[in-house]
Design a protein around this motif. Sequence first.
Motif, PDB file in Angstrom:
ATOM      1  N   UNK A 113       0.824  -0.949  -0.057  1.00 28.11           N
ATOM      2  CA  UNK A 113       0.002   0.345  -0.328  1.00 28.11           C
ATOM      3  C   UNK A 113       0.154   1.365   0.134  1.00 28.11           C
ATOM      4  N   UNK A 114       0.600   2.276  -1.181  1.00 28.06           N
ATOM      5  CA  UNK A 114       1.712   2.851  -1.243  1.00 28.06           C
ATOM      6  C   UNK A 114       0.966   4.405  -1.855  1.00 28.06           C
ATOM      7  N   UNK A 115       0.118   4.189  -0.794  1.00 24.45           N
ATOM      8  CA  UNK A 115      -1.223   5.123  -0.793  1.00 24.45           C
ATOM      9  C   UNK A 115      -0.509   6.613  -0.543  1.00 24.45           C
ATOM     10  N   UNK A 116      -0.184   7.686  -1.312  1.00 26.08           N
ATOM     11  CA  UNK A 116       0.800   8.556  -0.955  1.00 26.08           C
ATOM     12  C   UNK A 116       1.751   8.844  -0.979  1.00 26.08           C
ATOM     13  N   UNK A 117       2.515   7.780  -1.144  1.00 27.94           N
ATOM     14  CA  UNK A 117       4.389   8.023  -0.880  1.00 27.94           C
ATOM     15  C   UNK A 117       4.786   8.826  -2.484  1.00 27.94           C
ATOM     16  N   UNK A 118       5.777   9.353  -1.603  1.00 28.60           N
ATOM     17  CA  UNK A 118       7.090  10.521  -2.605  1.00 28.60           C
ATOM     18  C   UNK A 118       7.932   9.289  -2.978  1.00 28.60           C
ATOM     19  N   UNK A 119       8.167   8.514  -4.461  1.00 29.98           N
ATOM     20  CA  UNK A 119       8.657   8.288  -4.735  1.00 29.98           C
ATOM     21  C   UNK A 119       9.587   9.206  -6.175  1.00 29.98           C
ATOM     22  N   UNK A 120       9.999  10.316  -5.727  1.00 29.98           N
ATOM     23  CA  UNK A 120      10.216  11.175  -6.135  1.00 29.98           C
ATOM     24  C   UNK A 120      11.808  11.043  -7.171  1.00 29.98           C
ATOM     25  N   UNK A 121      12.066  10.811  -8.567  1.00 30.21           N
ATOM     26  CA  UNK A 121      13.986  10.834  -8.274  1.00 30.21           C
ATOM     27  C   UNK A 121      14.169   9.264  -7.920  1.00 30.21           C
ATOM     28  N   UNK A 122      13.020   8.821  -7.749  1.00 26.87           N
ATOM     29  CA  UNK A 122      13.562   7.370  -7.153  1.00 26.87           C
ATOM     30  C   UNK A 122      14.092   6.365  -8.749  1.00 26.87           C
ATOM     31  N   UNK A 123      14.980   5.517  -8.226  1.00 24.70           N
ATOM     32  CA  UNK A 123      15.477   4.660  -8.842  1.00 24.70           C
ATOM     33  C   UNK A 123      14.646   2.784  -9.101  1.00 24.70           C
ATOM     34  N   UNK A 124      13.428   3.042  -9.782  1.00 26.70           N
ATOM     35  CA  UNK A 124      12.666   1.745  -9.371  1.00 26.70           C
ATOM     36  C   UNK A 124      12.831   0.554 -11.120  1.00 26.70           C
ATOM     37  N   UNK A 125      13.680   0.970 -11.321  1.00 32.48           N
ATOM     38  CA  UNK A 125      14.513  -0.388 -12.099  1.00 32.48           C
ATOM     39  C   UNK A 125      14.295  -1.372 -12.297  1.00 32.48           C
ATOM     40  N   UNK A 126      13.858  -2.464 -12.741  1.00 34.98           N
ATOM     41  CA  UNK A 126      13.341  -3.529 -12.624  1.00 34.98           C
ATOM     42  C   UNK A 126      11.980  -4.057 -11.090  1.00 34.98           C
ATOM     43  N   UNK A 127      11.759  -2.851 -10.818  1.00 35.37           N
ATOM     44  CA  UNK A 127      10.617  -3.800  -9.507  1.00 35.37           C
ATOM     45  C   UNK A 127       9.322  -3.981  -9.910  1.00 35.37           C
ATOM     46  N   UNK A 128       8.798  -4.809  -9.017  1.00 37.18           N
ATOM     47  CA  UNK A 128       7.534  -5.302  -9.005  1.00 37.18           C
ATOM     48  C   UNK A 128       6.503  -5.066  -8.574  1.00 37.18           C
ATOM     49  N   UNK A 129       5.667  -4.126  -8.689  1.00 33.92           N
ATOM     50  CA  UNK A 129       4.717  -3.433  -8.586  1.00 33.92           C
ATOM     51  C   UNK A 129       3.259  -4.008  -8.485  1.00 33.92           C
TER      52      UNK A 129
END
Length: 165
Positions: A113-129
Motif C-alpha cells: 500500500x503506497x498511497x500518497x507515498x513519495x518516490x520522487x527521483x527514485x530508481x525503480x528499475x526492475x521493481x515489481x508493483x
Amino acid sequence: MRVFFIAFILSASTLAPLPAWADCSDAAQPKVNWRRCFFDGQDLSGADLSDAMLRDAAFGRATLNGAKLAGADAYRARFVSATMKGTVLDGARLIEADMTRADLTGASFREADLRNAKLVNATLVNADFTGARLAGTDLRHSDMTGATWVDGKRVCGENSIGQCN
C-alpha cells in the motif's frame, strides 16, 4: 475541586499501564517495534524486518539491500536517499512514506500500500508493483525501466521516467 481532579488523574494513570514504546536499540528481527526510531546512515542489509512496526521511523541514507520488510507498517517512514536494492516490501503499509531519491532497483512491492507515498527521483528499475496500491503516489522523475506494473502483466519500457510506458 481542581486538586481532587489532578489527584484522580495521577492515581488512575498508575493503575493502567501506558503502552510500551519502541526500544530503538532492539535487534533487527521480525515484528520489532521501531516506531519513531532513527537509523539514518546505518547498514541493515539482509535484515529481516517482516511485520515490523516502523511508523515514523527514519532510514535516510541507510543501506537495506536485500532486506525483508514484508508486511511491515511503515506509515510515514522516511527512506530518503536509502539504498534498498532487492528489498522485499510485499504487503507493506507504506502510506505517505518518503522514498525520495532511494535506489529500489529490483525491489518487490507486491500487494504493498503506497498511497500518497513519495518516490520522487527514485530508481525503480526492475521493481515489481504487482497488486500494489498507488493512488496519489508521487513518481515524478523516477526511473521505472523494466518495472512490472500493478496488473502484473505490463512491463515498463525504456525511458519510463515518472510513469510506466
